[in-house]
Scaffold this motif. Structure first.
Motif, PDB file in Angstrom:
ATOM      1  N   SER A 370       0.828  -1.204   0.000  1.00 19.58           N
ATOM      2  CA  SER A 370       0.000   0.000   0.000  1.00 19.58           C
ATOM      3  C   SER A 370       0.863   1.256   0.000  1.00 19.58           C
ATOM      4  CB  SER A 370      -0.923  -0.007   1.226  1.00 19.58           C
ATOM      5  OG  SER A 370      -0.156   0.048   2.413  1.00 19.58           O
ATOM      6  N   LEU A 371       0.357   2.319  -0.654  1.00 19.20           N
ATOM      7  CA  LEU A 371       1.039   3.613  -0.726  1.00 19.20           C
ATOM      8  C   LEU A 371       0.402   4.576   0.260  1.00 19.20           C
ATOM      9  CD1 LEU A 371       1.448   4.037  -4.591  1.00 19.20           C
ATOM     10  CD2 LEU A 371       3.177   3.320  -2.953  1.00 19.20           C
ATOM     11  N   GLN A 372       1.232   5.411   0.887  1.00 19.95           N
ATOM     12  CA  GLN A 372       0.766   6.419   1.814  1.00 19.95           C
ATOM     13  C   GLN A 372       0.830   7.787   1.162  1.00 19.95           C
ATOM     14  OE1 GLN A 372      -0.569   5.403   4.628  1.00 19.95           O
ATOM     15  NE2 GLN A 372       0.004   3.271   4.153  1.00 19.95           N
ATOM     16  N   THR A 373       0.193   8.770   1.792  1.00 21.73           N
ATOM     17  CA  THR A 373       0.195  10.129   1.252  1.00 21.73           C
ATOM     18  C   THR A 373       1.612  10.693   1.261  1.00 21.73           C
ATOM     19  OG1 THR A 373      -2.022  10.452   2.141  1.00 21.73           O
ATOM     20  CG2 THR A 373      -0.792  12.420   1.493  1.00 21.73           C
ATOM     21  N   PRO A 374       2.147  11.138   0.075  1.00 22.95           N
ATOM     22  CA  PRO A 374       3.505  11.695   0.043  1.00 22.95           C
ATOM     23  C   PRO A 374       3.597  12.955   0.906  1.00 22.95           C
ATOM     24  CG  PRO A 374       2.717  11.181  -2.171  1.00 22.95           C
ATOM     25  CD  PRO A 374       1.537  11.070  -1.253  1.00 22.95           C
ATOM     26  N   ILE A 428       6.435  11.907  -7.327  1.00 23.07           N
ATOM     27  CA  ILE A 428       5.438  10.989  -7.896  1.00 23.07           C
ATOM     28  C   ILE A 428       6.010  10.233  -9.077  1.00 23.07           C
ATOM     29  CG2 ILE A 428       3.155  10.862  -8.992  1.00 23.07           C
ATOM     30  CD1 ILE A 428       3.168  11.426  -5.974  1.00 23.07           C
ATOM     31  N   LEU A 431       7.303   6.900  -8.215  1.00 24.24           N
ATOM     32  CA  LEU A 431       6.361   5.884  -7.757  1.00 24.24           C
ATOM     33  C   LEU A 431       5.592   5.292  -8.940  1.00 24.24           C
ATOM     34  CD1 LEU A 431       4.879   7.800  -4.684  1.00 24.24           C
ATOM     35  CD2 LEU A 431       6.753   6.149  -4.689  1.00 24.24           C
ATOM     36  N   SER A 432       5.193   4.026  -8.765  1.00 22.58           N
ATOM     37  CA  SER A 432       4.414   3.345  -9.820  1.00 22.58           C
ATOM     38  C   SER A 432       2.917   3.473  -9.486  1.00 22.58           C
ATOM     39  CB  SER A 432       4.839   1.882  -9.932  1.00 22.58           C
ATOM     40  OG  SER A 432       6.215   1.771 -10.222  1.00 22.58           O
ATOM     41  N   ILE A 433       2.406   4.705  -9.589  1.00 25.47           N
ATOM     42  CA  ILE A 433       1.003   4.954  -9.227  1.00 25.47           C
ATOM     43  C   ILE A 433       0.051   4.187 -10.134  1.00 25.47           C
ATOM     44  CG2 ILE A 433      -0.769   6.734  -8.965  1.00 25.47           C
ATOM     45  CD1 ILE A 433       1.372   6.892  -6.863  1.00 25.47           C
ATOM     46  N   ARG A 436      -0.008   0.470  -9.510  1.00 22.47           N
ATOM     47  CA  ARG A 436      -0.724   0.142  -8.287  1.00 22.47           C
ATOM     48  C   ARG A 436      -2.249   0.248  -8.492  1.00 22.47           C
ATOM     49  NH1 ARG A 436      -0.311  -2.942  -3.807  1.00 22.47           N
ATOM     50  NH2 ARG A 436      -1.571  -2.061  -2.095  1.00 22.47           N
ATOM     51  N   GLU A 571      -7.465   3.102  -0.503  1.00 22.78           N
ATOM     52  CA  GLU A 571      -6.190   3.318  -1.218  1.00 22.78           C
ATOM     53  C   GLU A 571      -6.448   3.796  -2.644  1.00 22.78           C
ATOM     54  OE1 GLU A 571      -2.011   1.003  -2.292  1.00 22.78           O
ATOM     55  OE2 GLU A 571      -3.570  -0.014  -1.124  1.00 22.78           O
ATOM     56  N   LEU A 575      -5.088   7.205  -4.365  1.00 21.05           N
ATOM     57  CA  LEU A 575      -4.305   7.218  -5.611  1.00 21.05           C
ATOM     58  C   LEU A 575      -4.945   8.144  -6.645  1.00 21.05           C
ATOM     59  CD1 LEU A 575      -3.379   3.431  -5.950  1.00 21.05           C
ATOM     60  CD2 LEU A 575      -1.935   5.301  -5.130  1.00 21.05           C
TER      61      LEU A 575
END
Length: 920
Positions: A370-374, A428, A431-433, A436, A571, A575
């Protein structure tokens, strides 16, 4: 005695008829259509619900008929369903006769009410009483005229005394030959015969039997209350002697003996009626019993059929059970073998235990990746909010003293926002938005396919831990089931190995003893039970279904699934926010980068605005031209090939386009032109100027209604057709388009605009010389000739409406198409300084003509050559130019153009050929 026997036979025959009707009528065909008066039908009497013979008197309605009962004389209204057809043997004359009280008649003007009262009074005198009848005469229609007495009471006299009838003098005529009737054939075909010419004594007996109903028309109620009074012919010798003897009998000789016979007959009749009623009641009871027996028989037959079907099923079950007993071992082993094969297939497909593997894998995906808020996004949001507030403050600022400080603060925040956006986009990019997002979408689809739509649960705390604990316990349970299955099958396999050795003749192994712990049946049942248990669990695991699980299992799996879906959605939403903010940041960097160190120029912005406006106008004009080309093509098709199209397709507006000669268009609107008002040219109507394809155009607006618009289109079309002959060489100002405003009742005429070229403007600024006047007025003459050739009177030829293009080409301007030539030719406009251009005949009230245009042309020509001269007027209203010094050719031409009489003036075709215009 013979009379008594005959009456009894007649009563018996009536009873036979009634019995026959009771048997035939309930099953007879209903009357089809309307009954006919000539036939006899069966009618259901309303009071006793019995059948009697009847005939039609008249139709009351389409469904109701007035019928008379031919054997009893009374009448009633019956519905068609109560009337049936009778066979031929019942189509015999009726037995009822008609009687009247002798010497009485109903008053001619008696109302209905007294008449009904008289009938009821008469009925009260004779009902259920012994009546003595004295036959006095027979009417022409067969009605018997009689005297009636009851005890010592004269019935006729009582009716007359009550005022219900009146007496009249009659001459009694005892004509025995008129008391005749034909023999009536009954159902059994026998004939009853009585002596012709019955005496008055015999007549009394028969009249007593039917006096209760026949004359009064009182309804019967199941009793045969009257017997037909008809004498029957008798075939015997000595007939004349018998008649002669009957004529000599007096009433006193036979009264006493026949009275006793009459009483006996009445008693017998009542007995027969009671017997008939009993028979009818028994018949009804019999029919009801028959119907009940039929229903019971059908019920018994249905039950018997059901029992036969059950017996067949039991027999089939018995046969199947017997067959199963014969093949019990084979069936049991075969069933177990099938289940073992199925279990092998499941074990090969599910090499590993799969209790909740999909949910477990989904938990790993959403927790581990999971990705968090940058962090850069949070600072970007703060700076962006401050920047928006600074822009909003600038929008609301109305003071020049404060605006510069706000601009400096805005610029500082813009630079900071630019730096923060650059940092955010750089982070960004690492990252592989998008990858994901795709993983989450795929996971959502697989979860929904396996478990259906999810529900939002607010109490799903620690559902992952509960699910993992539940999954481990289920795996342990599954492994235990598999272990028990393996042990059961091993025990069964060992038993089969021993059994094989027993059946081997070369082996010394003995058969299992009776005292073994388990029998083969128990081993087979235990193996089958363990195999089925594992199959159930394997099927549940393989199909991912939870429909057959217990409520606790369902709750745990649903809770874990819902928590997985909620975390996926959370999530995914994050995104999407990151992607949108990334796109906004990229767009901001692209747009704000050019203004970091510079400030926009207002001139450039206005130039861009004008360019955009120009491009829009050009695009719209292209659409207008395309529509006009389509209208022209359609007009050509209608003119050459299909003239019916305007009638068949009114929505295409072909007719209005053709009537306007191609001028009227629906594609134009005033706002398309970005017009500029031209109030200096006209204060009475909407007059605006614009530019199309780098050419100036003028829009003249006219207020119109339905009738005015039609006249305007007609006059404009005639003007345009005249111009279309020579076009640029016509000497006329062309009409480009004609269109109506969609928001208000105004029609616009689109014309070329020649600013500063009207004769009035030219003469006021730089007057024309003599040579230029000749060139310009020759063009004006050409324009008038174009109009006059089409029989169009201009009527508005004045300095404001004539143009000198480049000081050498004269053009006649258009006129107000909403007005007629007389309305256009008004004194207020038709002047050239002090020269009146209105012809004398028009001023005197006559209509404007082609000669009126010539008169205006001549005075306009005179004014152009002498613009500063004050012309005096002659007594006839024409201009006096005798004192002026001018060219003889000009004088000759003007004098022939400005004549008082219209017939003396030159025509336009003549003046063009005049030597004055040929000088150059």
């Amino acid at each position: 005695m013979a009379l008594k026997v005959k009456n009894i036979e007649l009563i018996q025959d009536l009873l036979k008829v009634s019995t026959a009707l009771t048997e035939i009528c309930p099953f007879a065909a209903k009357v089809f259509g309307d009954p006919v008066p000539e036939k006899i039908y069966g009618g259901l009497y309303s009071e006793d619900q019995c059948w009697y013979r009847c005939k039609l008197i008249k139709m009351m309605t389409n469904e109701k008929c007035l019928m008379t009962y031919v054997d009893y004389g009374n009448s009633e209204t019956l519905k068609k369903p109560c009337i049936v057809e009778l066979p031929e043997d019942l189509q015999r004359p009726g037995l009822a006769s008609k009687f009247r009280l002798w010497g009485l008649q109903v008053p001619p003007k008696q109302d209905v009410t007294p008449f009904d009262q008289g009938r009821r009074f008469l009925a009260s005198l004779i009902n259920d009483k012994i009546i003595r009848i004295n036959h006095r005469d027979t009417a022409h229609d067969g009605t018997f005229l009689v005297e009636a007495e009851s005890d010592a009471l004269n019935i006729g006299q009582e009716v007359a005394d009550k005022g219900f009838a009146e007496k009249y003098n009659v001459v009694p005529i005892y004509n025995l030959e008129r008391v005749k009737s034909t023999a009536a054939t009954l159902i059994n075909g026998s004939k009853a015969e009585v002596v012709q010419g019955l005496s008055n004594g015999s007549q009394k007996v028969k009249n007593i039997l039917d006096s209760k109903n026949d004359y009064l028309g009182i309804k019967t109620k199941g009793r045969m209350k009257s017997i037909q009074h008809r004498s029957r012919d008798i075939k015997m010798d000595g007939k004349n002697a018998l008649v002669h003897a009957l004529e000599k009998k007096s009433l006193t000789h036979c009264c006493s003996g026949q009275m006793q016979d009459m009483i006996k007959i009445q008693h017998d009749q009542r007995l027969l009626e009671d017997q008939n009623e009993n028979l009818r009641t028994k018949n009804v009871t019999y029919l009801q019993n028959c119907q009940l027996l039929e229903r019971q028989l059908k019920q018994q037959q249905l039950e018997l059929k059901k029992m036969e079907e059950e017996l067949k099923q039991h027999q089939k079950a018995e046969l199947k059970f017997t067959d199963d007993l014969k093949h019990a071992v084979e069936t049991k082993l075969g069933c177990l073998a099938e289940k073992i094969e199925k279990l092998k297939q499941f074990r090969s497909e599910l090499n590993e235990n799969r209790f909740g593997d999909d949910l477990s894998d989904a938990m790993k995906v959403i927790t581990e990746g999971s990705l968090q808020t940058p962090q850069s996004m949070k600072s970007l949001e703060n700076i962006w909010n401050e920047y928006d507030l600074a822009q909003e403050a600038l929008r609301k600022c109305k003071s020049l003293e404060d605006v510069h400080a706000l601009i400096d603060k805005r610029n500082e925040l813009r630079n900071a926002l630019y730096a923060a956006a650059d940092e955010f986009t750089s982070e960004i990019d690492t990252l592989s938005i998008r990858d994901r997002v795709n993983v989450l979408k795929s996971l959502t689809c697989s979860m929904n396919a396996a478990y259906g739509p999810h529900e939002i649960e607010h109490n799903s705390y620690q559902m992952f831990d509960r699910f993992i604990e539940w999954r481990n316990s289920k795996l342990q349970e599954f492994n235990d089931v598999k272990h028990r299955t393996a042990i059961s099958l091993q025990v069964l396999a060992k038993w089969f190995d021993k059994t094989v050795k027993i059946f081997d003749l070369n082996s010394r192994a003995s058969s299992p003893s009776i005292g073994d712990s388990k029998s083969v049946d128990e081993m087979l049942d235990e193996a089958e039970r363990d195999v089925c248990r594992e199959l159930d669990i394997s099927t549940t695991v393989g199909n991912h279904t939870i429909m057959q699980k217990c409520e606790l299992d369902k709750k745990i799996i649903h809770g874990a699934f819902n928590e997985v879906m909620q975390k996926i959605n959370q999530e995914h939403s994050l995104l999407l926010i990151i992607e949108n903010r990334y796109a906004d940041s990229v767009q901001f960097k692209k747009q704000a980068g050019q203004w970091l160190n510079t400030y926009p120029s207002v001139g450039n912005l206005l130039s861009i605005k004008r360019s955009v406006k120009n491009l829009k106008a050009q695009l719209r004009w292209k659409l207008v031209e395309k529509n006009n080309i389509e209208d022209e093509r359609l007009d050509n098709i209608v003119q050459r090939w299909f003239p019916e199209l305007p009638l068949l397709h009114p929505e295409a507006a072909i007719k209005s386009y053709m009537q306007s000669a191609g001028l009227l268009t629906e594609s134009l609107e005033r706002d398309l032109f970005d017009p500029e008002p031209m109030r200096e040219l006209s204060s009475k109507r909407s007059l605006v100027c614009s530019e199309v394809k780098s050419k100036r155009i003028l829009l003249k607006g006219y207020s119109v209604d339905f009738a005015t618009e039609a006249n305007m289109i007609e006059r404009a079309a005639a003007y345009h057709r005249a111009w279309s002959v020579l076009k640029e060489n016509s000497g006329l100002l062309p009409i480009l388009y004609l269109f109506a405003c969609k928001s208000e009742p105004v029609a616009y005429v689109m014309l070329p605009f020649y600013p500063g070229c009207s004769l009035k403007t030219v003469q006021d600024t730089n007057p024309l010389n003599s040579a230029e006047v000749i060139k310009v007025m020759r063009g004006v003459a050409t324009g008038l000739q174009t109009l006059h050739s089409s029989n169009i009177v201009h009527g508005a030829l004045h300095p404001h409406n004539v143009f000198a293009v480049n000081r050498e080409r004269g053009i006649v301007g258009d006129f107000d198409f909403t007005k007629s030539a007389d309305q256009r030719n008004i004194v207020g406009w038709m002047v050239a300084d002090k020269v009146n251009l209105v012809a004398p005949e028009v001023r005197s009230g006559q209509s404007a003509t082609l000669a009126s245009d010539v008169f205006a042309f001549g005075h306009l020509l005179l004014w152009l050559n002498f613009p500063k001269n004050d012309f005096a007027a002659k007594p006839d209203g024409t201009v006096d130019f005798s004192e002026l010094s001018m060219d003889p050719k000009l004088w000759s031409l003007v004098s022939r153009l400005t004549c008082f009489s219209p017939v003396d003036r030159l025509e336009v075709a003549q003046l063009i050929k005049d030597g004055y215009f040929l000088a150059i």
